[in-house]
Scaffold this active site. Structure first.
Site: not given
Ligand SMILES: C[S@@+](CC[C@H](N)C(=O)[O-])C[C@H]1O[C@@H](n2cnc3c(N)ncnc32)[C@H](O)[C@@H]1O
Length: 271
Positions: A125, A152, A175, A179, A248, A250
């Site tokens: 993350d 990333d 995420d 949109k 989780t 979220f």
């Molecule tokens: C909506 S949160 C969900 C977190 C957790 N899995 C939960 O369900 O509570 C999505 C997470 O994915 C991470 N994220 C998105 N794209 C990513 C990437 N390419 N590499 C690493 N982390 C990523 C974001 O920083 C964020 O913390």
């Protein structure tokens, strides 16, 4: 929805001073501000770079545990997973390793790692408070099978992981980018799926979950179209929520809003 969780792990804890110059590491010896930024192409990303508020407890865990359990995704070297998951007893060649992309605050990661100590969890993350939280939780639970990757996950997959090295990939509540103009930011796209397939062993599972119905449909569509994967569900649909996936953060928020949650589990083909 793409807001990262920033709740302090204790309401009485003092937050650390505000960040300073761009690019300067917030924690010397800890996760780098932008580990691969200067080495790689500019490209549409699935996340917003955001460090967020780090509690004193998270900051302490980052400073103390990062050198042992942290990994910056700089895209510069190939990882030996047996070495990465080494303990005091030495490297663990042959350890099955699952990549979790976007662990947020890491609560589910820790529960799954505790339930399966014979599997390494490489948790990626960009979210600094979550990285500190996960390190602290791993230590508190006496777990030596979690490694925390900063940056990333696409670069991790593409540049740093060997072909057919992963025993699974988890993407829980990515995420949703609701949109239309942001749909291109969604992680689960054909390019991602083909990249992940090259790094997964035959039989490895790609497990996604989301509370955003249109994204669930996209996951099913993209994965069903990939020749590298087959649906674990014979009827070609969603997988009933498996007992082993903990709730989780979220997911809880989505359920509170009345959202339906879907799991999508596909198996990497032998070819
Ligand atoms: C909506 S949160 C969900 C977190 C957790 N899995 C939960 O369900 O509570 C999505 C997470 O994915 C991470 N994220 C998105 N794209 C990513 C990437 N390419 N590499 C690493 N982390 C990523 C974001 O920083 C964020 O913390």
């Amino acid at each position: 929805m793409s807001e990262n969780p920033t709740t302090p792990d204790s309401p009485v804890e003092r937050t650390l001073p505000a960040p300073r110059d761009r690019g300067e590491p917030m924690f010397p010896g800890g996760p780098a501000a932008d580990p691969a930024g200067s080495h790689h192409e500019r490209r549409i990303r699935s996340f917003r770079p955001r460090r967020g508020r780090v509690t004193a407890g998270q900051g302490e865990a980052l400073r103390r545990l990062w050198p042992q359990w942290g990994l910056d995704i700089d895209g510069l070297s190939r990882i030996d997973l047996g070495e990465l998951f080494a303990t005091e007893e030495g490297p663990r060649p042959g350890l099955p390793v699952i990549l979790e992309i976007g662990f947020g605050m890491g609560e589910a990661t820790v529960q799954m790692a505790a339930a399966d100590p014979g599997t390494g969890i490489l948790a990626a993350d960009v979210h600094t408070p979550g990285q500190g939280n996960l390190l602290a939780l791993a230590e508190r639970n006496g777990l030596d099978n979690i490694r925390v990757a900063n940056g990333d996950a696409i670069i991790l997959l593409r540049e740093m992981l060997a072909p057919a090295s992963l025993s699974g990939v988890r993407v829980f509540f990515p995420d949703p980018w609701p949109k239309k103009r942001h749909h291109k930011r969604r992680l689960i796209q054909p390019e991602f799926v083909e990249l992940a397939a090259t790094r997964m062993k035959p039989g490895a599972l790609l497990h996604c979950a989301t509370d955003w119905e249109p994204y669930a449909e996209q996951m099913l569509e993209v994965l069903s179209a990939s020749p590298a994967f087959e649906n674990s569900q014979p009827d070609g649909g969603y997988t009933p929520r498996p007992d082993f996936r903990p709730l989780t953060k979220f997911e809880g928020q989505g359920l509170n809003k009345g959202h339906l949650v879907h799991d999508v589990i596909f198996r990497r083909n032998d070819t």
